[in-house]
Write a protein that holds these residues in place. Sequence first.
Motif, mmCIF file in Angstrom:
data_model
loop_
_atom_site.group_PDB
_atom_site.id
_atom_site.type_symbol
_atom_site.label_atom_id
_atom_site.label_comp_id
_atom_site.label_asym_id
_atom_site.label_seq_id
_atom_site.Cartn_x
_atom_site.Cartn_y
_atom_site.Cartn_z
ATOM 1 N N ARG A 184 0.848 -1.191 0.000
ATOM 2 C CA ARG A 184 0.000 0.000 0.000
ATOM 3 C C ARG A 184 0.885 1.242 0.000
ATOM 4 O O ARG A 184 1.983 1.237 0.549
ATOM 5 N N HIS A 198 -4.897 9.635 0.642
ATOM 6 C CA HIS A 198 -5.164 8.556 -0.313
ATOM 7 C C HIS A 198 -4.334 7.342 0.093
ATOM 8 O O HIS A 198 -3.150 7.474 0.413
ATOM 9 N N PHE A 200 -3.413 3.787 -1.722
ATOM 10 C CA PHE A 200 -3.509 3.026 -2.964
ATOM 11 C C PHE A 200 -3.047 1.590 -2.734
ATOM 12 O O PHE A 200 -2.098 1.341 -1.978
ATOM 13 N N GLU A 201 -3.717 0.672 -3.414
ATOM 14 C CA GLU A 201 -3.291 -0.723 -3.444
ATOM 15 C C GLU A 201 -2.279 -0.885 -4.575
ATOM 16 O O GLU A 201 -2.596 -0.641 -5.744
ATOM 17 N N GLY A 211 -8.391 1.480 -3.746
ATOM 18 C CA GLY A 211 -7.825 2.192 -2.610
ATOM 19 C C GLY A 211 -8.913 2.900 -1.836
ATOM 20 O O GLY A 211 -10.106 2.599 -1.965
#
Length: 499
Positions: A184, A198, A200-201, A211
Motif C-alpha cells: 500500500r 489517499h 492506494f493498493e 484504494g
Amino acid sequence: RQQPVDFLPNCYGDRFIPRRYALSRSSRFKAESKPEGNTDPMKMKETPGYWRTHHYSTLLKGVLGLVSTHDKILSFRDGTSRQVCKRLATKRPLECVIRPTYNNLQKLDWSCKPRSRPIGFIEAVHDLPNIKTHYHNIIDWSFKGQIAAIFSKKLVIWTPNKDVIMGRRAEDATAIAFCPAGNRLAMATFTLNHPWLHIFEMESKPFGKQGSLKLLDPAQHFITCLTWDGSGQYVVCGFDNGQFLIAPNHSSAPDSPYEYYYCAHSTMIIAIRFSCGMRYMASLDDSGELYIWYWSGGQLTALTRWSSSMCAFFDWHPWREDEIVIAHSEPVMIALFHVPTRQSVSYYRREQCDCIVTTLSFNKISGELVVCLSFSDTSKQPEILVLASMDRVVDVMRNHDDSIVHLLWSPNGTQLASVGYDETLTIWNFFGNSPLNESSKKKMRSEPTTISNGSSRNGTIGGGACSNVGKGIPWELDKRNKDTTYRDLASSFLFKAMR
C-alpha cells in the motif's frame, strides 16, 4: 527428635529465624479428632470432591497405614545455625559487573559492525526534474524494492534495474509513504483548502484503481509528512501547524474507527520516525523541537522534549531502540542519547563553522551512521560521511552538486539513495556487491562460450586474439552484453549519465 516442652524463649540473640517448638501429635491434629457426625461413609454424596475432604483422607490413611510414625517438622539446632552463619559471613560479597550486550573491542560509541574499508560505489544516477524539495516526505523506498517520488507534478513509481514504470498525476501531493509490507502507498494531497489522505493498493491494475480516500481535519492546513507504524494498522500524519494525527487503516484495523490528534508542536512537523521495536516515536518540527513519545497501539504518551536553536535531524539506532542520534545543523553537533535515562552517551562538536548538517541516517545492517554535510564554500561538493563512531570515519562519498536533503535505504540495506537540491537521485552500492554485475555474470555463465564464426574457448576469433584472452569470454559476446547494458540504461527517461 525434639520433645514437647513447656517454655522456651522465642529466639536467641544470634538467631534470625524464630524457634520452632516440638508439639505433640494430638495437639497438631486436634482438628482431626473432632467427631464427624452421623454420616454413612459408604453413601456417596453428589458434592464434587467429597471423598477428598480432610476427614475421609485421614480415615483412609489410618486404615491403610499411610500415616508416618516420624515427626516431619523441621528442626533447627543452635550449633548448626552458628556454623552456617559463620560460613556465610566469611564468603566474599557479590560484585556488580556491568558488561555491554555486544562485543565492543574497538571501543565504539554505539553498537556497530563497521566495514573494514570504503567499498561503496555509484550504481546509477537519475534525474528528478522539478522535484518538490520544499516538502520533507516526497520520496520513499518500499519493502518490495519500488521507489516512489513526486516530481514534475507526477507520482512516479519504478524499480531500480528494471524498465517497469508506473505513474499518475499528483499536482497537489505533499507527502508519500509506503506501508511496511510494501503493498500500500499513502499519499497526502491538499485540494480545495482541505487535506486528503489517499491509500492506494500497489497490486491493483491499473495502478490507483483500488484504494481509499479520506478527508482529514484541520482545514486550511496541509500534511507535511507521513509514516506508518510497524504493523501497518495506523498512518501518522504531521501538519504544517504542528499538529499530528493518527489515522487507522480500516483495511488492517477495522476495530479502530477513531482518530487521535496531538498538539505538542507549534510549527511545521518535518519528520516522524519509529524506533526499531516500535516502542518509541519521535517527532520533529522546523524550529528544532523534538518530542519523544511512548507508542502503544495507536496512542501516545509524551516522554521527553529536546530543543535546538537551529534545525535538527535525528534517527533511531537500527537494533537498539533506546538510543537515538540527534544532530544540530549549525554549528555542527552530533549527540547520541539514551532515552530511558535521558542522558547523552557521546557527542561530537565541530569547532569550525564552515559546514552544516543537512540529513543523517543509520544503516540497518552495519549500524554505521551516514551524515550529509553542505559547505559554505560553494566550490566544494557536499559530502556523505560514514561514521562508525564519533571519532572514526569509514568512508567519504561525493557526487551531488548541491545540498543532500533525503537519504533512503533499500529493503535489504545494501543500497543507499541520496536526493539533493540538484534534482538528482544517486543510488550507491554501500557494500560493494552490484546486483547488475551479479545478474550479468549469471547471464554470461548460462550462455555458450563459443559462437558460430569459428571462435574458440581461448578467446580468439578468426585466428586473431582479443582483449579477453584467458577469461573464457569471446570478444563479440562481451561487446554485445556491454551494449545491451548501456541501451537498457539509456531507455529509462529517469537515467542520467554518471559524472
